[in-house]
Design a protein around this motif. Structure first.
Motif, PDB file in Angstrom:
ATOM      1  N   UNK A  23      -9.390  -4.783   0.969  1.00 55.01           N
ATOM      2  CA  UNK A  23      -7.959  -4.982   0.761  1.00 55.01           C
ATOM      3  C   UNK A  23      -7.623  -4.632  -0.689  1.00 55.01           C
ATOM      4  N   UNK A  72      -4.215  -6.470   4.760  1.00 47.95           N
ATOM      5  CA  UNK A  72      -4.818  -6.950   6.005  1.00 47.95           C
ATOM      6  C   UNK A  72      -4.124  -8.253   6.396  1.00 47.95           C
ATOM      7  N   UNK A  73      -3.450  -8.227   7.515  1.00 46.48           N
ATOM      8  CA  UNK A  73      -2.795  -9.442   8.009  1.00 46.48           C
ATOM      9  C   UNK A  73      -3.739 -10.186   8.942  1.00 46.48           C
ATOM     10  N   UNK A  74      -3.360 -11.415   9.288  1.00 48.14           N
ATOM     11  CA  UNK A  74      -4.132 -12.134  10.293  1.00 48.14           C
ATOM     12  C   UNK A  74      -4.033 -11.411  11.626  1.00 48.14           C
ATOM     13  N   UNK A  75      -5.056 -11.528  12.404  1.00 42.20           N
ATOM     14  CA  UNK A  75      -5.045 -10.897  13.717  1.00 42.20           C
ATOM     15  C   UNK A  75      -3.946 -11.530  14.585  1.00 42.20           C
ATOM     16  N   UNK A  83      -4.743  -4.933  11.251  1.00 43.04           N
ATOM     17  CA  UNK A  83      -4.774  -6.119  12.124  1.00 43.04           C
ATOM     18  C   UNK A  83      -3.509  -6.372  12.932  1.00 43.04           C
TER      19      UNK A  83
END
Lengths: 447, 331
Positions: free
Chosen positions: A62, A409-412, A88
């Protein structure tokens, strides 16, 4: 900036016998001493079919994008500070869930709308308004064309394209209503005429007359062009000349392509007048989109790089196999390599388009800076049809809305619709929900 | 056993041993095709609690699962929320896991909703704070979705339950399907025999649940089975082990605990049938401690697998060691 005595209206057109041509944003259109640029923000969705070789897409960490990007993203290296790689995101309704097979039938439709795709191969289609059309409904009246739908495969509206899902779901990116898809224009000549021909101002009779005389649209507006040039400063004269040159070049390419009889691939319908090589086709169509954005003919577009389940072959890069069959590689390294090559070909074409956007000056900024352009897919791993951890690249700054050059990068399970909601917000459109969105993407925007 | 396994969505803070045992029972139920894990979502604890759930999921699953088959554990990322001390030992062990970083967890309100979408019918077990379950109710179409697909919501009371009273009130007020309340007394009456812990999990040592149980409190002690009992009721409401109250409501007492008040309301409280308490406890222990067995292929591909009574009934413990358990520690 050259300050002229009198500002030219933003929607001034060059008019001639049976033709009308929109203009790019000129310095003269910006009121003297304006505090901020009036350049509008453009939104576009470029849809990639059949997923991506994710091993060669996702940056390892990231943060700031490194100079050396993963192989498929490498074409974007020189403009890495103008793009944001987002990881994600999920298109949940593309998943098999209780329905089962039909991932390609659902992928594109679920991606653009965030709702369940009603399984039918008949006329009883049911989806919802796609993200681009939410914007077009709200803001489309500000431009000659509310939106522009472009595709590199000829649209089909009927038939069973994947396990009971209508071809309308796999061939159309844009949906005006829950039952009405907007077929993309795949014929370069049709696109050219939609932008510069009868769809805008030219009467059918004048259009027919001009074609019969084999007259360039620029010849038709020549008189008006000379008049305008006389009132422009040197900078604007140069911009206008560059713009008219680009329109002329496109017109010549369209003319050339229309005479081509080369067959693309026996397994694929070949629209009339399409350049046989994919890269040329992409360039021609995206050049027209660029002009449409530049001249503010529209501010909203979708661009179908290939339909979901596309079987297009790419013999020009040594891949004679169909794209979709290759993505079901089952770990076969030879097939995977060919998938990667196709992915790189698409990315190279996309990066070239974005670079042209960046080179297109607009006030004190450039066209790319004033845009938000998604390059992504509703599938990640095409081999097993996963609809999460989607490949997503967002190009542009949206007029100072976001700070690109990063991998976020986000949470899934974060809906891809959250990205679309964030984009819509930039152009003043704030629907309560965009499909299955849960909110906006935190940390993407500067505000 | 139902023809279609019922989906389970578990909202937990994963701060007590009974939560760990309940999670094991959920995965064991999936192996027997009596239930199917929709989503696990950690609310009110830190990343290690989510990691612990991921380790349990990995240990009780066979083969790799992609995003179409299983959702990553959800986590409410809230600065300042202390991590669960119980899970520290387990996450420091070298158990296989899929989560490596916070972003590998799922967005809580999305995973709760998507977990319901994953199955035709579901039950929701609310043990951790209701913050994100309440938030999910405001997502487009989600109330209708819950109304169509969620058979029941079971709210668990425990000494550590509910740090978001407003969210709990919203859930109770707006939930579109039957709500059941498992009072603290239910869990208090069902004690896991701590002295038998190692023997119960002898099939795999070390075991993350054993680690967690021992880390929670000085051994030996008997852990009340709050979440495990509620899970049993959620999945098997007709087991006969429980009785139901008339309708009422759930209110918070001054000490922060929850209390069922008979009268107007849409909630029913569960209670243990005194005559069946011993059998219930035995069923719960078996359901949460037995060795996972790889299911036989489903009907049409070699016959339907699973035992007759499912995870909460008795069944054998022989079979293939799950992929998540390293051969070196599998017995």
């Amino acid at each position: 900036m050259i300050v002229t005595k009198k500002a030219i209206h933003r929607r001034t057109m060059l008019k001639g016998l049976g033709a009308a041509l929109s203009l790019p944003l000129l310095d003269s259109m910006i009121p003297a001493f304006a505090e901020a640029s009036t350049a509008p923000v453009r939104l576009a969705w470029f849809y990639l079919p059949n997923g991506i070789d994710m091993r060669n897409w996702t940056p390892p960490a990231e943060g700031a994008l490194p100079a050396e990007l993963p192989n498929i993203l490498a074409p974007f290296s020189s403009i890495r500070n103008d793009v944001t790689v987002i990881s994600n995101l999920t298109a949940n309704w593309g998943r098999p869930l209780q329905v089962g097979a039909g991932d390609h039938g659902r992928a594109l439709a679920a991606y653009m709308t965030g709702v369940e795709v009603y399984r039918t191969a008949g006329a009883d289609l049911k989806l919802t308004t796609s993200a681009d059309q939410i914007a077009a409904r709200a803001n489309g009246s500000q431009t000659a064309l509310p939106s522009l739908e472009i595709g590199l495969e000829e649209a089909r509206m009927t038939g069973n394209c994947d396990n009971g899902y209508s071809c309308a779901y796999t061939y159309n990116v844009s949906w005006k209503t829950e039952t009405q898809p907007l077929p993309p224009i795949s014929d370069p000549k049709n696109l050219f005429e939609r932008l510069f021909g009868s769809d805008i101002a030219e009467s059918p009779a004048a259009h027919a007359k001009r074609l019969a005389m084999r007259q360039s649209i620029l010849d038709s507006v020549l008189g008006d062009t000379h008049k305008m040039e006389a009132n422009l400063g040197p900078s604007d004269r140069r911009k206008l000349d560059e713009y008219l040159t680009s329109v002329r070049e496109i017109e010549q390419q369209v003319e050339k392509a229309s005479k081509s009889t080369t067959i693309i691939d026996p397994g694929m319908d070949k629209p009339f007048g399409v350049p046989p090589e994919y890269a040329d086709y992409f360039r021609l169509m995206s050049d027209m989109l660029l002009v449409a954005f530049k001249a503010d003919i529209t501010r909203i577009s979708t661009f179908m790089i290939g339909r979901e389940g596309s079987t297009r072959a790419y013999p020009e890069i040594g891949v004679p196999d169909g794209h979709h069959p290759l993505t079901h590689h089952m770990g076969n390294m030879d097939m995977l390599e060919k998938v990667r090559q196709i992915n790189v070909l698409h990315a190279t074409a996309m990066a070239a388009f974005l670079k042209k956007m960046k080179e297109t000056k607009e006030g004190d900024s450039n066209l790319l800076d004033n845009s938000l352009i998604v390059y992504g897919s509703g599938l990640s791993d095409g081999n097993v049809h996963t609809h999460d951890q989607l490949p997503t690249l967002l190009a542009g700054k949206g007029g100072g809305y976001i700070n690109p050059g990063r991998h976020i990068i986000y949470q899934r399970e974060t809906p891809v619709a959250n990205l679309f909601a964030t984009m819509l917000e930039r152009v003043g459109v704030r629907p309560e929900h965009v499909g299955d969105s849960t909110g906006r993407l935190a940390g993407l925007t500067l505000s | 056993m139902a023809d279609t396994p019922i989906g389970v969505v578990y909202n937990t803070s994963m701060t007590r041993p009974d939560a760990a045992l309940a999670l094991a029972a959920m995965y064991l139920g999936e192996l027997k095709r009596e239930s199917h894990m929709g989503a696990v979502c950690v609310v009110g604890a830190g990343f290690n609690a989510a990691l612990f759930c991921d380790i349990i999921g990995k240990m009780y699953s066979f083969g790799q699962k992609n995003g179409n088959q299983a959702l990553a554990v959800g986590l409410a990322i809230e600065p300042g929320v202390p991590d669960s001390p119980m899970v520290k030992t387990a996450v420091e062990h070298n158990y296989p896991r899929t989560l490596q970083r916070v972003q590998d967890t799922s967005l809580p309100e999305a995973v709760l909703r998507n977990g319901v979408i994953f199955n035709t019918d579901s039950v929701v077990i609310l043990s951790g704070p209701a913050t994100y379950l309440a938030k999910s109710l405001d997502l487009q179409g989600t109330k209708d979705l819950y109304k169509a697909r969620v058979k029941r919501l079971v709210i668990v009371d425990s000494p550590t339950q509910d740090k978001d009273a407003a969210a709990l009130r919203k859930v109770i007020a707006e939930w579109p399907t039957p709500i059941f309340f498992s009072p603290k007394a239910v869990g208090d009456a069902l004690l896991f025999p701590g002295a038998n812990l190692d023997k119960a999990f002898a099939w795999a040592q070390p075991h993350p649940i054993v680690d967690a149980y021992k880390a929670y409190k000085t051994m030996p002690y008997d852990a009340p089975l709050y979440d495990l009992a509620a899970t049993h009721y959620a999945v098997h409401p007709d087991s006969g082990f429980f009785t139901l109250s008339a309708s009422g409501n759930v209110v918070r007492a001054d000490d922060g605990s929850m209390r069922f008040v008979p009268g107007s309301g849409n909630v029913k409280a569960i209670a243990i049938d005194p005559a069946k308490k011993a059998d219930l406890l035995a069923a719960l222990i078996t359901a949460s401690t037995e060795k996972p067995v790889q299911p036989a292929p489903p009907a049409g591909r070699g016959g339907r697998g699973g035992s007759g009574r499912g995870a909460f009934g008795a069944s054998g413990g022989r079979g293939v060691i799950p992929q998540g358990i390293p051969p070196a520690i599998a017995k």
